[in-house]
Design an enzyme around this catalytic site. Structure first.
Site, PDB file in Angstrom:
ATOM      1  N   ASP A   1     -23.213  35.733   2.393  1.00  0.00           N
ATOM      2  CA  ASP A   1     -22.088  35.482   3.298  1.00  0.00           C
ATOM      3  C   ASP A   1     -21.068  36.609   3.420  1.00  0.00           C
ATOM      4  O   ASP A   1     -20.566  36.835   4.508  1.00  0.00           O
ATOM      5  CB  ASP A   1     -21.372  34.209   2.844  1.00  0.00           C
ATOM      6  CG  ASP A   1     -20.452  33.641   3.905  1.00  0.00           C
ATOM      7  OD1 ASP A   1     -20.878  33.550   5.072  1.00  0.00           O
ATOM      8  OD2 ASP A   1     -19.312  33.291   3.578  1.00  0.00           O
TER       9      ASP A   1
ATOM     10  N   ARG B   1     -22.671  20.577   2.806  1.00  0.00           N
ATOM     11  CA  ARG B   1     -22.754  21.891   2.159  1.00  0.00           C
ATOM     12  C   ARG B   1     -23.201  21.778   0.707  1.00  0.00           C
ATOM     13  O   ARG B   1     -23.078  20.728   0.073  1.00  0.00           O
ATOM     14  CB  ARG B   1     -21.379  22.558   2.167  1.00  0.00           C
ATOM     15  CG  ARG B   1     -20.875  22.962   3.537  1.00  0.00           C
ATOM     16  CD  ARG B   1     -21.228  24.383   3.844  1.00  0.00           C
ATOM     17  NE  ARG B   1     -20.737  24.830   5.128  1.00  0.00           N
ATOM     18  CZ  ARG B   1     -20.901  26.066   5.576  1.00  0.00           C
ATOM     19  NH1 ARG B   1     -21.533  26.957   4.828  1.00  0.00           N
ATOM     20  NH2 ARG B   1     -20.448  26.421   6.758  1.00  0.00           N
TER      21      ARG B   1
ATOM     22  N   LYS C   1     -12.787  31.479   1.421  1.00  0.00           N
ATOM     23  CA  LYS C   1     -12.406  32.202   2.628  1.00  0.00           C
ATOM     24  C   LYS C   1     -11.009  32.816   2.510  1.00  0.00           C
ATOM     25  O   LYS C   1     -10.690  33.776   3.216  1.00  0.00           O
ATOM     26  CB  LYS C   1     -12.476  31.274   3.839  1.00  0.00           C
ATOM     27  CG  LYS C   1     -13.907  30.886   4.233  1.00  0.00           C
ATOM     28  CD  LYS C   1     -14.803  32.089   4.462  1.00  0.00           C
ATOM     29  CE  LYS C   1     -16.180  31.682   4.952  1.00  0.00           C
ATOM     30  NZ  LYS C   1     -17.129  32.828   5.032  1.00  0.00           N
TER      31      LYS C   1
ATOM     32  N   SER D   1     -21.657  30.086  11.513  1.00  0.00           N
ATOM     33  CA  SER D   1     -22.237  28.932  10.850  1.00  0.00           C
ATOM     34  C   SER D   1     -23.310  28.285  11.725  1.00  0.00           C
ATOM     35  O   SER D   1     -23.112  28.081  12.924  1.00  0.00           O
ATOM     36  CB  SER D   1     -21.141  27.918  10.540  1.00  0.00           C
ATOM     37  OG  SER D   1     -21.657  26.781   9.918  1.00  0.00           O
TER      38      SER D   1
ATOM     39  N   HIS E   1     -18.721  39.681   7.493  1.00  0.00           N
ATOM     40  CA  HIS E   1     -19.166  38.294   7.366  1.00  0.00           C
ATOM     41  C   HIS E   1     -20.666  38.291   7.646  1.00  0.00           C
ATOM     42  O   HIS E   1     -21.113  38.046   8.758  1.00  0.00           O
ATOM     43  CB  HIS E   1     -18.416  37.405   8.363  1.00  0.00           C
ATOM     44  CG  HIS E   1     -18.707  35.949   8.192  1.00  0.00           C
ATOM     45  ND1 HIS E   1     -18.756  35.073   9.250  1.00  0.00           N
ATOM     46  CD2 HIS E   1     -18.969  35.211   7.089  1.00  0.00           C
ATOM     47  CE1 HIS E   1     -19.024  33.855   8.805  1.00  0.00           C
ATOM     48  NE2 HIS E   1     -19.160  33.919   7.506  1.00  0.00           N
TER      49      HIS E   1
ATOM     50  N   ARG F   1     -13.105  23.879   7.394  1.00  0.00           N
ATOM     51  CA  ARG F   1     -11.852  24.628   7.445  1.00  0.00           C
ATOM     52  C   ARG F   1     -10.965  24.117   8.582  1.00  0.00           C
ATOM     53  O   ARG F   1     -11.448  23.511   9.535  1.00  0.00           O
ATOM     54  CB  ARG F   1     -12.134  26.115   7.664  1.00  0.00           C
ATOM     55  CG  ARG F   1     -12.766  26.835   6.487  1.00  0.00           C
ATOM     56  CD  ARG F   1     -12.965  28.310   6.804  1.00  0.00           C
ATOM     57  NE  ARG F   1     -13.743  28.501   8.016  1.00  0.00           N
ATOM     58  CZ  ARG F   1     -13.237  28.768   9.213  1.00  0.00           C
ATOM     59  NH1 ARG F   1     -11.928  28.907   9.356  1.00  0.00           N
ATOM     60  NH2 ARG F   1     -14.011  28.922  10.264  1.00  0.00           N
TER      61      ARG F   1
ATOM     62  N   LYS G   1     -27.966  32.451   8.923  1.00  0.00           N
ATOM     63  CA  LYS G   1     -27.622  33.621   8.090  1.00  0.00           C
ATOM     64  C   LYS G   1     -28.131  33.471   6.653  1.00  0.00           C
ATOM     65  O   LYS G   1     -28.748  34.382   6.100  1.00  0.00           O
ATOM     66  CB  LYS G   1     -26.106  33.793   8.131  1.00  0.00           C
ATOM     67  CG  LYS G   1     -25.542  35.022   7.467  1.00  0.00           C
ATOM     68  CD  LYS G   1     -24.153  35.343   8.004  1.00  0.00           C
ATOM     69  CE  LYS G   1     -23.231  34.152   8.076  1.00  0.00           C
ATOM     70  NZ  LYS G   1     -22.786  33.661   6.760  1.00  0.00           N
ATOM     71  N   THR G   2     -27.848  32.319   6.043  1.00  0.00           N
ATOM     72  CA  THR G   2     -28.295  32.083   4.671  1.00  0.00           C
ATOM     73  C   THR G   2     -29.806  31.917   4.615  1.00  0.00           C
ATOM     74  O   THR G   2     -30.487  32.501   3.766  1.00  0.00           O
ATOM     75  CB  THR G   2     -27.610  30.828   4.096  1.00  0.00           C
ATOM     76  OG1 THR G   2     -26.206  31.036   4.078  1.00  0.00           O
ATOM     77  CG2 THR G   2     -28.085  30.545   2.681  1.00  0.00           C
TER      78      THR G   2
END
Length: 519
Positions: free
Chosen positions: A258, A323, A201, A239, A221, A60, A243-244
């Site tokens: 997410d 990704r 996003k 990131s 988030h 991003r 988290k994932t």
């Protein structure tokens, strides 16, 4: 199951200012993959996944994200370096230029929706210049059944034109790329960048405004999963904090990885229909569920293939931000539909590259508010240009770039929900132990999983706790399947004075960051 396409529904792109275009409506992921390969825009990997390059941008561009300042947003948005205002007339002019650019082209159109709870459903129509961008939208948004498409009416429009380059002096952008939200016209306009994350996003940012303002519902988030007892756990983190990875647990049903919302009724629902995971250093041993999800229908970004189509997940020659997106049903152990209830545990994940935060600590209500609004993690060398040593990184609510309102508003809503539900809140350091980045080592995933499992199973409820001298955190002194010596980070450092010095530095960084919220 993939919905049956195409539908008999028809409409004209002229309604959006796009003339003489060929509309490719609601193509399946298989059809889109064929388009990409035939157009020489991507390659098939040995696992059957599609690999593409996003071009100039592999992440991003926060400084090129704008919100149109108008009657709806003027008094509600927290304007500044994160939420940058954009002129209404300038938006209209730029939109017209983008649609003129798309005229005469082949346009890939997808109708989809966000929010797995029907009460909060947001219909989305996506117009993509490239087929792989449309495949990303298929993977990441929720997929309507064919019968739903016949009467589909979009609430929001995404116009995605990676090949269009803005003229900053004329168009009011900072440079040639842009991602602009217009809440009055309900349009997300994206150009000059092929990075797919801008698509998802954009809608996440829109919902982060809509849900609190219009529905008194907290957008988050975070990832979420559900235990066998039907109780829900939330995992907040920036990131690279896990988290994932940590929410994808074979013993618990994945709700999403997410973006979620927490309602007044203590229910949680996923915004999305897929997962968007980092794949740097990915292996079947460390993350078997994610590794297994990378098959036909998955979309890999900016990875390196050998001649046989095998992926080298350790190769970061294009970017550290490699990704993959895939539909959530690529994960076997998922909650269908993607919603649950009864939040009992909340985890704040941080990858502390200074190696001074405890690997797990239990937060008071006040500490939970402080750490949520702080949103700490650390950048390590190589993640960004100019980063040669660990740097503290703070992102309010663990998602500042996507939060249009003042962080305190989200923080107050979270605290109200924690008070109301009595949920436990934990700070988990997935970063370094035994020293800072470059000296110490990354916390072993098996230990982090063991600590989280102990918290979920109530095995940390009755153990002895001690107060950390620098951060005033409540630290358990023992945990099943975790060596006791690593629970207190100071014990893992050979040079105790060096630990104290580094810990004080991080405390000062927290204090300096929080000054912006004190008033």
């Amino acid at each position: 199951m993939e919905p049956l396409y195409p539908t008999t529904k028809t409409f004209s792109l002229k309604n959006y200012g796009i003339e003489n275009a060929t509309m490719r409506y609601q193509l399946s992921s298989e059809q889109l993959q064929e388009e990409v390969v035939q157009n020489d825009q991507g390659k098939i990997t040995s696992s059957g996944a599609l690999s593409i390059k996003t071009g100039e941008f592999t992440g991003r561009s926060p400084k090129d994200r704008f919100i149109v300042k108008d009657q709806i947003t003027e008094d509600k948005v927290w304007w500044g370096d994160i939420n940058i205002p954009f002129d209404e007339k300038a938006f209209d002019a730029l939109y017209n230029k983008v649609t003129k650019y798309l005229s005469g082209k082949e346009i890939f159109v997808r109708d989809s929706y966000a929010c797995a709870d029907p009460e909060y459903k947001l219909n989305i129509r996506v117009l993509n210049e490239y087929p792989w961008s449309n495949m990303f939208a298929y993977n990441m948004f929720l997929r309507p059944e064919t019968k739903e498409l016949e009467s589909f009416s979009p609430d929001w429009l995404i116009v995605n034109a990676p090949g269009f380059m803005a003229d900053p002096e004329v168009d009011g952008t900072r440079q040639h790329n842009f991602a602009i939200l217009n809440f009055s016209k309900k349009i997300a306009l994206i150009g000059g960048t092929g990075y797919t994350g801008e698509i998802k996003k954009g809608i996440f940012s829109a919902l982060n405004f809509i849900l609190p303002v219009e529905r008194n519902c907290l957008p988050m988030h975070c990832s979420a999963n559900e235990g066998e007892d039907g109780k829900t756990s939330l995992f907040f983190g920036l990131s690279g904090t896990g988290k994932t990875t940590l929410s994808t647990d074979p013993k618990r049903k994945l709700i999403g990885d997410d973006e979620h919302a927490w309602t007044e009724e203590n229910t949680v629902f996923n915004f999305e229909g897929g997962c968007y995971a980092k794949v740097i250093d990915l292996s079947s041993e460390k993350e078997p569920e994610i590794y297994g999800a990378i098959k036909k229908g998955a979309l890999l970004e900016n990875i390196i293939l050998d001649e046989s189509g095998n992926v080298d997940y350790n190769d970061v020659s294009i970017t550290q931000n490699t990704r993959v997106s895939y539909p959530i049903h690529h994960i076997e152990n998922i909650k269908v539909p993607s919603r649950s209830k009864d939040v009992t545990n909340v985890f704040f994940l941080t990858a502390d590259a200074f190696g001074v935060l405890p690997p797990i600590s239990k937060l008071t209500k006040e500490q939970a508010s402080y750490h949520f609004i702080s949103g700490y993690t650390a950048k390590v060398a190589g993640t960004e240009a100019g980063v040669n040593e660990p740097l503290p990184s703070f992102s309010a609510c663990f998602g500042a770039p996507f939060m249009p309102l003042h962080p305190q508003e989200y923080g107050n809503m979270l605290m109200e929900k924690i008070e109301k539900t009595g949920a436990n809140v934990w700070l988990v350091n997935t970063g370094w132990t035994g020293g800072a980045y470059g000296t110490g080592s990354r916390m072993k995933l098996k230990y982090t999983r063991a600590m989280i499992n102990a918290a979920l199973e109530g095995k940390l409820d009755d153990v002895e706790y001690a107060i950390d001298q620098h951060f005033d955190l409540n630290v358990p002194q023992n945990c099943p399947d975790v060596p006791s010596e690593i629970l207190n980070p100071r014990n893992t450092w050979e040079d105790k004075e060096a630990y104290d010095t580094k810990a004080k530095e991080l405390v000062n960084s927290f204090n300096e960051n929080f000054k912006q919220f004190e008033k």
